[in-house]
Structures are given as C-alpha cells and as structure tokens.
Enzyme design. Sequence first.
Site, PDB file in Angstrom:
ATOM      1  N   PRO A 319     -17.586  -2.711   4.037  1.00 13.56           N
ATOM      2  CA  PRO A 319     -16.604  -1.624   3.954  1.00 13.56           C
ATOM      3  C   PRO A 319     -15.692  -1.607   5.175  1.00 13.56           C
ATOM      4  O   PRO A 319     -16.119  -1.900   6.292  1.00 13.56           O
ATOM      5  CB  PRO A 319     -17.483  -0.371   3.917  1.00 13.56           C
ATOM      6  CG  PRO A 319     -18.706  -0.767   4.701  1.00 13.56           C
ATOM      7  CD  PRO A 319     -18.932  -2.228   4.364  1.00 13.56           C
ATOM      8  N   GLY A 320     -14.450  -1.284   4.963  1.00 10.82           N
ATOM      9  CA  GLY A 320     -13.512  -1.133   6.067  1.00 10.82           C
ATOM     10  C   GLY A 320     -12.739   0.154   5.901  1.00 10.82           C
ATOM     11  O   GLY A 320     -12.911   1.126   6.640  1.00 10.82           O
ATOM     12  N   ARG A 358       2.655   0.133   4.485  1.00 12.62           N
ATOM     13  CA  ARG A 358       1.933   0.017   3.227  1.00 12.62           C
ATOM     14  C   ARG A 358       2.749   0.492   2.023  1.00 12.62           C
ATOM     15  O   ARG A 358       2.663  -0.079   0.937  1.00 12.62           O
ATOM     16  CB  ARG A 358       0.612   0.770   3.287  1.00 12.62           C
ATOM     17  CG  ARG A 358      -0.383   0.162   4.280  1.00 12.62           C
ATOM     18  CD  ARG A 358      -1.730   0.863   4.230  1.00 12.62           C
ATOM     19  NE  ARG A 358      -2.385   0.627   2.948  1.00 12.62           N
ATOM     20  CZ  ARG A 358      -2.537   1.548   2.011  1.00 12.62           C
ATOM     21  NH1 ARG A 358      -2.048   2.776   2.185  1.00 12.62           N
ATOM     22  NH2 ARG A 358      -3.153   1.256   0.879  1.00 12.62           N
ATOM     23  N   CYS A 389      16.312   0.423   9.737  1.00  6.28           N
ATOM     24  CA  CYS A 389      17.504   0.013   8.988  1.00  6.28           C
ATOM     25  C   CYS A 389      17.117  -0.700   7.700  1.00  6.28           C
ATOM     26  O   CYS A 389      17.466  -1.867   7.468  1.00  6.28           O
ATOM     27  CB  CYS A 389      18.386  -0.882   9.857  1.00  6.28           C
ATOM     28  SG  CYS A 389      19.051  -0.038  11.297  1.00  6.28           S
TER      29      CYS A 389
END
EC number: 4.1.1.20
Length: 460
Positions: A319-320, A358, A389
């Site tokens: 798991p992370g 993300r 930008c």
Amino acid sequence: MSRFAHPAGDRHAEMLPQERPPLPPADLNRINPAIWPRTSTRTDGTLTVGGVDVRDLAREHGTPLYVIDEDDVRSRMRDYATAFAGSEVHYAGKAFLCKEIVRWLQAEGLGLDVASSGELAVALSVGFPAERITMHGNNKSVAELTKALEAGVGHIVVDSFDEIARLGYLAEQHGKRPKVMIRVTTGVEAHTHEFIATAHDDQKFGLSLNTGAAAEAVRRILALPQLELVGLHSHIGSQIVDTAGFEVAARRLTSLLVQIKDEHGVVLPELDLGGGYGIAYVEGDEAPDIKELADSLREIVTKVCVDAGLPVPRLTVEPGRTIVGPGGITLYEVGTIKDVEGLRTYVSVNGGMSDNVRTALYGAEYTAVLASRASDAEPMLSRLVGKHCESGDIIVRDLHLPADLAPGDLIAVSATGAYCRSLASNYNYLPKPAVVAVSGGSSRVIVRGETEDDLLRGQL
C-alpha cells in the site's frame, strides 16, 4: 442571487450529460471524515488539522503548503500491520517519500518499496534496514542494481529478460546472491485510468502470464545459481476500489505457483500482490475496507494452494496511497476570482499543476473547501485553477465554493498526501512547496520548501 452563483439548471442546459458538475453540497463548511485527515475539524469556523489552525500554518510556513497529519498516517500504518498480521506490509515509497516518513515506517514495523536509487538513498540515509526494502522498476540501471546489491536489499523484483541477465552478471561480479521475485503481468483488467492500469499485456511493466513470458522468466532465473528465486509479484494498477481484480490476480498467480512446482519441482515461498488500493477523494467515493481485503486475499491464496497441495506462501502487499493519501492536504491562497458569465467562476490560487499535476495528467478529482473561515453564502459553481501558463492547469475541475470568496482566503484541498509532492515540478520556475507534519497542536517542517536560490543553484 449573487452574480457569482449559477443555478444548476442553467449550467446543465449548456453541457453534455457527462460534463455535468456535481450538485452543491448541503453544507459548504462540512468536513467529511471519509475524505479529510482523521484529526480534521472546524474550530470557530476555521479548518484545523492535527490541532493546528490552517491560518497559523500559512503564516508560519507560507503557501502553497503540503500538510501531513502524522497521527492519521501512522494510524493507517498500524491498521495495515494489524489487518495483515502474519504477512508483510511494504509501503510503496513512490506515493510520497522523505526521511521522516521512513522513520515512521521503521517505528511502526513496516517494510518499504523503492523504485530508484534516489528512493533507496533516502531510506538508507536514516538507517532503515536494507533487508526490509524491495527494489522495483521496469528499467533498473547497472548503477541502481549495483547499489541495491551492495546495500543488501531484501528483494529485487525483476521486470524483463534483459534484467535477469544483467542482475545475474552483477551478482556474480559482486559475490552476492540476491532474493528475486518476478513481476507477472496477470492480464487482469483494473477498473481505473489507462495511465495507472498496469496488469494488461500491452504496457511496459512485467512479464506476461498469457504469452508464457513469466514462465520463461522462471526458467531463466532457475538456470542462474547466483540468483535466488523466492516468489512472484503482481501489481494490477492504482486507485482501485473494486477488489475483484485483486482476487482474480491472486488466483492466477497461485496457479502459476502450481505450474512452477509441476515443471521444476520448486515451491516458491513468497507471493506479493502489490498495492493500488483506492481512497475517497470526493463525496460518494468508497475505499476498500482493509481488514476485509486482507481476509479475502488470504482466503483465496490459502484455498488455491491447499487444493493444489502447496504450502501457503508468505503474503506481501504494497500500500502507498491508502497510507499517506488521506492524511495530506494542500493549502493555497486565493489570488484572483474571475466570473465567466453563464459558465462558472474561475478561482485562481498561488500554486497549480507544479504541486498537483494529477488532475491534468489523468483527470483526478478532489474536494476543496474555504479553510480560513466559515461562510453562510450561497454556493458558487467554481473551477479551482493554478497560476501556470496552461489552460489545463486545473486543480479541481468542478466544485462549489461560497459566493463571498475573496482574494486572501485560504483554500484547502483534501487527500493530497499521495503523488502530489512526488510528481511536483518547477514548471514556470515555481519553487516546490514545503511539507509540514502536524500533530498534537504543533507543526514542524519535514521537507524544506524550495527558494529561488535553489532553482538557480545548478545553473552555469
């Protein structure tokens, strides 16, 4: 009605069904405990995490600012250790790694997965036991493999035929016999974004079960006495909330264990089912129950092995996101508010895709709130954007913020503990923000924020 508020019906008439934004929440000030860090609360209207007022955090450390709830993260480490008692839990360092996180892992008794020599260096720099480290990567260099061998990492997960030959040669040169696992592409379809699905055959990771490449990898490793094959590894993707895929992968891997025994007379003692478990980012998201997941995986592996007359291998999970993701938030200061009549209001903050790529990378969704005060104003359909930008510089595509939002207000985005700092960049020459841990009413910097001097230091 405020000129900043747009009735849902008006907005929906202009959009395709799949583009419709969420309906306004019943309470814009609510902090959903399923989404926010476990110590989060509203105190006199202001968001506090770890007993610390976010206004104090902004004054002391500046914004943008990554905030990690230490009690939340460490409690999730303990949750995994309890749920998977008798098995191995290795934290996936790619989610977010720094020296302090490694210290927490060591204190809570977890192992660690690294995917580069840099991540390995972080772990070794604070004395983390090398035998509790697993080295991953689809293209490990000679230097990285050499460093892993010299450090004595517990496992190296091989990802290609080239790597098997490379590692065998290096092991012989260094007089080492590393324990290796084979990353198997199981063909399981993970219900997640294409860029974070990793078990189908047409991608860069692993050796295919369907084509026979995994079985051939077994043959090649067993033919090299300088390598010790101890198990199989699988990782089907990331941000997965449907646990059925893990069950299918477990069945296919255990079936390969049976094939290995039948062909070679070898019983492999370890099985690593990877990670990728999802968390709640927005209202309605459901995260897997860790204990139920642990019980289910153990039951499947045990049944398949017992039916085949195999001893049950030692199970490992990685798991992370589920450990560090929910305990992190990002604080921003509102800079400009731009109403685009008939569409939405653009709320620009002093960060963006350099500290959270993300949303731009694979359409991630987030929850954000006005954090520096409570508000009874009506909801305003908003898009939370950064200062870069790029038109794609979006942090939260559609959300409702109070219509009395003003420049200088603080916005908090939840569940940013995983992958935001890891994927951060210096685009437009913005320094990377600091990371601050909070606990018991106090805060401390665990990763120093960059300065403009840092940005110039490497230039000639």
